[in-house]
Design an enzyme around this catalytic site. Sequence first.
Site, mmCIF file in Angstrom:
data_model
loop_
_atom_site.group_PDB
_atom_site.id
_atom_site.type_symbol
_atom_site.label_atom_id
_atom_site.label_comp_id
_atom_site.label_asym_id
_atom_site.label_seq_id
_atom_site.Cartn_x
_atom_site.Cartn_y
_atom_site.Cartn_z
ATOM 1 C CB ALA A 16 -7.414 8.116 -8.062
ATOM 2 C CB SER A 17 -5.904 4.993 -4.405
ATOM 3 O OG SER A 17 -4.619 4.857 -4.961
ATOM 4 N N GLY A 19 -1.860 9.859 -1.629
ATOM 5 C CA GLY A 19 -0.922 10.938 -1.501
ATOM 6 C C GLY A 19 0.384 10.965 -0.866
ATOM 7 C CG ASP A 243 -1.760 12.599 -12.233
ATOM 8 O OD1 ASP A 243 -2.365 12.893 -13.258
ATOM 9 O OD2 ASP A 243 -2.243 11.881 -11.252
ATOM 10 C CB THR A 244 -1.219 12.783 -17.440
ATOM 11 O OG1 THR A 244 -2.303 12.036 -16.874
ATOM 12 C CG2 THR A 244 -0.736 12.083 -18.844
ATOM 13 C CB THR A 265 -5.462 5.541 -10.611
ATOM 14 O OG1 THR A 265 -4.691 5.125 -9.335
ATOM 15 C CG2 THR A 265 -6.853 5.192 -10.346
ATOM 16 C CG ASN A 302 -7.688 10.264 -20.699
ATOM 17 O OD1 ASN A 302 -7.250 10.562 -19.519
ATOM 18 N ND2 ASN A 302 -7.958 11.166 -21.586
#
Length: 471
Positions: A16-17, A19, A243-244, A265, A302
Amino acid sequence: MKENREINCLALDFGASSGRLMLGKYDGQQIELTEIHRFANEPVVLNKRVYWDFLRLMHEVKVGLKKVAALNITIESIGVDSWGVDYGFLDRQGNLMQNPIHYRDSRTTEIFENIDKLVSKEEIYLETGIQHMSLNTLYQLLSDKEIRPEIYESATTLLLIPDLFNYFLSGVMKNEYTEATTSQLVNPHTKEWNYKLMDKLGLRKELFCEIVMPGTVLGKFTKELEEEVNLRDVKVIAVASHDTASAVVAAPLVGQNSAFLSSGTWSLLGKELDAPLIAKGLSENSFTNEGGAENKITYINNITGLWLVQQLRNHWDIPVSFSEIMEAAALEKEKPFCIDANALEFSFPQNMAKAIADHCEKKGQGRPKTLGEHAIAVYRGLTNEYNSSVKALEELTGTAIETICIVGGGVQNALLCQMTADATGKKIVTGPVEAATLGNILIQLKALGQIKDLEEGRSMIKNSFESIKEK
């Protein structure tokens, strides 16, 4: 049969921040990771709408691929993993119609609160096994029908974020299973789109592509991309693209009494299950049945994660590293500050430090002033959530948890790992920092016939990385 040569795979891992494009070299025994290209992934706010800058991200992907080409090595394949729920619309010519809207955009709030006028939340949960969050694809699509109907009605295809990258790499439009489950629109038993639910919600079924399983070879780079980046015959493989799910693939789990905590994140705490755990009344719990690799279910909660610290760092007046934040927090462990990590005021505040201070003051704890006081409030809030989640997980699954395997960036925070051990009373095993990337590469190696299954892959990761430790 395994080939007696080095196998080179690329992993595109989008957080999320940031790549990054990673190179995984497999020699038949171990994996060696090399970072090729890292780049920022910053949301763009325009007319009060929050977007992902997909065009910039695709440009950075090409920059990374050109760097790979300069290495003059043979690349077998590439896989993409990213966050869940968000998507882009394509037109009849296969063009992206608009930058994808960010899951932290507020446009779904009213739809989320009034969903029961269409279909009850309980029914949606029983049909999908996914817990209700206003950021889920389901709510985003219902919002799109109202706020951008001209795009929603004229679009021909919906691709979730990793599917979108796969399409622009290979020219193939498919929806990968683990990512698709984050939409809250998949039947957890058939592993196909839940068209019955879509009909009840009034969503366009024709937007969705065929769902494919992790390890599916989609094709190769398009001719145009081959010419542009000077890489040829690279297979594009649909990995466990949420990604999880990729992080869990690489987690060194030890039997039925292990839980995993993907710490980044977001904090994702849960267990691997053989089948979804869905029943009436369970919709009130915070656990969700997301798709995993090899027909597993990642049963997870989550929890807002280290995004809180990232934002705190961004809004602090002086430059400070994450290790300095950890050290400052360690000095304030006796202070009473503690936040509710999932409180709505932390979803996208303009000033995270002020939001934390206001929250603590409202709870009668006083007002944190120093960086360390703010940070310890976050760490304690997170570990309290971890403890509550572990207890709920034990009750829901009927299985005692003995070990929590932590993977991801949070592994590097020794204070947070120790506080997690103290709060939960469980043995902590820290796995690889680059768990999502490694899980991505393991699925590629399995698709290429280099490893047999995830058990073999996890054993190989234990032998490849010294970061795997017990606390």
